[in-house]
Write a protein that holds these residues in place. Sequence first.
Motif, PDB file in Angstrom:
ATOM      1  N   HIS A 163      -2.715 -19.721  11.277  1.00 40.47           N
ATOM      2  CA  HIS A 163      -3.219 -18.560  11.674  1.00 40.47           C
ATOM      3  C   HIS A 163      -4.377 -17.950  10.790  1.00 40.47           C
ATOM      4  CE1 HIS A 163      -0.948 -16.549   8.763  1.00 40.47           C
ATOM      5  NE2 HIS A 163       0.241 -16.936   9.233  1.00 40.47           N
ATOM      6  N   GLY A 164      -4.946 -17.082  11.174  1.00 42.94           N
ATOM      7  CA  GLY A 164      -6.204 -16.524  10.452  1.00 42.94           C
ATOM      8  C   GLY A 164      -5.913 -15.281   9.691  1.00 42.94           C
ATOM      9  N   GLY A 165      -4.443 -15.211   9.319  1.00 45.73           N
ATOM     10  CA  GLY A 165      -4.096 -13.970   8.311  1.00 45.73           C
ATOM     11  C   GLY A 165      -3.670 -12.609   9.412  1.00 45.73           C
ATOM     12  N   ILE A 166      -3.290 -11.747   8.742  1.00 51.35           N
ATOM     13  CA  ILE A 166      -2.634 -10.658   9.425  1.00 51.35           C
ATOM     14  C   ILE A 166      -3.679  -9.908  10.183  1.00 51.35           C
ATOM     15  CG2 ILE A 166      -1.663  -8.345   9.159  1.00 51.35           C
ATOM     16  CD1 ILE A 166      -0.264  -9.408   6.719  1.00 51.35           C
ATOM     17  N   VAL A 220       1.978  -4.998  -3.285  1.00 49.23           N
ATOM     18  CA  VAL A 220       1.354  -6.221  -2.974  1.00 49.23           C
ATOM     19  C   VAL A 220       2.284  -7.117  -2.240  1.00 49.23           C
ATOM     20  CG1 VAL A 220      -0.294  -6.109  -4.531  1.00 49.23           C
ATOM     21  CG2 VAL A 220       1.385  -7.704  -5.098  1.00 49.23           C
ATOM     22  N   PHE A 221       2.102  -8.085  -1.487  1.00 49.97           N
ATOM     23  CA  PHE A 221       3.085  -9.099  -0.771  1.00 49.97           C
ATOM     24  C   PHE A 221       2.180 -10.196  -0.412  1.00 49.97           C
ATOM     25  CE2 PHE A 221       1.664  -6.370   2.703  1.00 49.97           C
ATOM     26  CZ  PHE A 221       1.423  -7.516   3.687  1.00 49.97           C
ATOM     27  N   MET A 222       2.791 -11.426  -0.258  1.00 49.68           N
ATOM     28  CA  MET A 222       2.440 -12.719   0.073  1.00 49.68           C
ATOM     29  C   MET A 222       2.579 -13.141   1.378  1.00 49.68           C
ATOM     30  SD  MET A 222       0.476 -13.585  -2.792  1.00 49.68           S
ATOM     31  CE  MET A 222       0.205 -15.174  -2.359  1.00 49.68           C
ATOM     32  N   VAL A 223       1.333 -13.965   1.943  1.00 44.48           N
ATOM     33  CA  VAL A 223       1.737 -14.444   3.163  1.00 44.48           C
ATOM     34  C   VAL A 223       0.875 -15.679   3.330  1.00 44.48           C
ATOM     35  CG1 VAL A 223       1.551 -14.577   5.805  1.00 44.48           C
ATOM     36  CG2 VAL A 223       2.043 -12.360   4.497  1.00 44.48           C
ATOM     37  N   CYS A 224       1.409 -16.714   3.607  1.00 40.14           N
ATOM     38  CA  CYS A 224       0.812 -18.312   3.521  1.00 40.14           C
ATOM     39  C   CYS A 224      -0.260 -18.563   2.423  1.00 40.14           C
ATOM     40  CB  CYS A 224       0.227 -18.425   4.909  1.00 40.14           C
ATOM     41  SG  CYS A 224       1.338 -18.410   6.200  1.00 40.14           S
ATOM     42  N   GLN A 241      -4.759 -15.327  15.875  1.00 43.09           N
ATOM     43  CA  GLN A 241      -4.037 -16.519  16.402  1.00 43.09           C
ATOM     44  C   GLN A 241      -5.432 -17.341  17.469  1.00 43.09           C
ATOM     45  OE1 GLN A 241      -1.561 -18.040  15.829  1.00 43.09           O
ATOM     46  NE2 GLN A 241      -0.198 -16.229  15.355  1.00 43.09           N
ATOM     47  N   ASN A 242      -6.485 -16.593  17.676  1.00 42.84           N
ATOM     48  CA  ASN A 242      -7.636 -17.307  18.586  1.00 42.84           C
ATOM     49  C   ASN A 242      -8.600 -17.683  17.556  1.00 42.84           C
ATOM     50  OD1 ASN A 242      -6.122 -16.513  20.561  1.00 42.84           O
ATOM     51  ND2 ASN A 242      -7.398 -14.346  20.629  1.00 42.84           N
TER      52      ASN A 242
END
Length: 463
Positions: free
Chosen positions: A191-194, A379-383, A453-454
Amino acid sequence: MIFTLLSCLLLNTAVQAALDTWTNGTTEECVCEAFLPNGTFPNGELILLESTSIEINRKLEIEISKVEMYEVQIKVYIAKIVNLTVLIESMEADPDSYNELHIEEVKIKIKQVEALIVELQTSLQITSAVLITIREQIDVMISALTRLEITYDRNLVLVTRRQYIILQQKLLECERRHNEIFNPNIGVCSHGGINRISKPIISQLNANLNSGYKYGGWGKDSSPVSGSENMYWYAGAADTLFTTVTLYSDYYKLIIRQAFQTNQLYVYNKYDWRGSGNNYIVRSNAVYYQYNNPFRMAKFNLTSATVETKVLPEATTRFSYHYSPNQNLDFAADETGLWVTYATEASNGKLVLGKIDENSLELREVWQTSVFKPSVGNVFMVCGVLYATRSVDSKTEEIFYTFNTHTRRETYVSIQFEKFQDSYVYLDYNPTDQKLYMYNNGYYVNYHVWFNQNDTPKLNHEN
């Protein structure tokens, strides 16, 4: 109140009988004064809550049946797609055996499947919106019941509270099944992030039922061992000293405050493993946290009740987050592993991000960012991407900054979400359910996370 009035009537009757006997028929009057509390128990409110629970239960049953139907539909659509794939492969292998009519028929079948998938996607989106509305209703009711339980007789509220806990369990199960259909890529970084954050989902006040326990955290294990996939943990205190972590087998047990294990990090004359701050996490049945004295990283094994510590080179205790003191080491976990953020004297208070080797507790790699830590809420981390938040106003928080460890690219963004209350001390992402967990003024709060998602490239994350 009813008990008091009945007692008064009985007392009047008994005294009157005695007076009649003693005075040979002379009439006397006995006055019984009943001192009622300032506020009587709100039976009407409880009845309304119970009727609302029946209505919510009906809605949930409808949505659960819809999700079951979606699961059947998906199996049918998958079978259609498999048949089409086989047919197309056959046509490609032997094109001379098929004419234009055959090709046209295949095109029609493909369009039919596409239409069915679009229809299913629309239905899933409608169900998603309904589930969010139901969850908001349940959260409001739980808050009301918590208030009644604290203010009035706990036993009078207990039955209704249990009804709502059961509803929450049903909702969680429905959401889980819905998410598996609507977002089967949990744990995947394609995916391209939040993109956005949901409204806050407020479970209830902490397990201590103490609004003074403003410091702490809660959530799920980010990499659960077999058998603990549904486990929740909680740690709370009236100050930033981290002394206890409590485990619950599932969400239901968390809500009714029935723990199966409580771990004390301090026992007089035996050991002192206490920590500071609030940014600890549970991963692979171990708690990672900031050791109090001496200042260093710590890993507490929840099975063996043993502690391993490691000095973090150059990390300083001089810079904390905006909302809380002693937030010097912030641990996070995502799809790619375990992380820690901190500041150094050399960085002049700017955030430093490190990737931790979970076996050795050593840093594998370090990145320097340009964002000043005291200006950050959390802060937090995703992928493998760091997300930093800051306050917009008393009700709004904003993800304003990202740092991509794969590309070393920094970006300033604006993804706003509702804060529930004006300040919080804990915010972490969990890759097992793609939710944010927040500890806000003593309340358990969480958020759903949606991603772009696109037409987005895959993130080449580490294994």
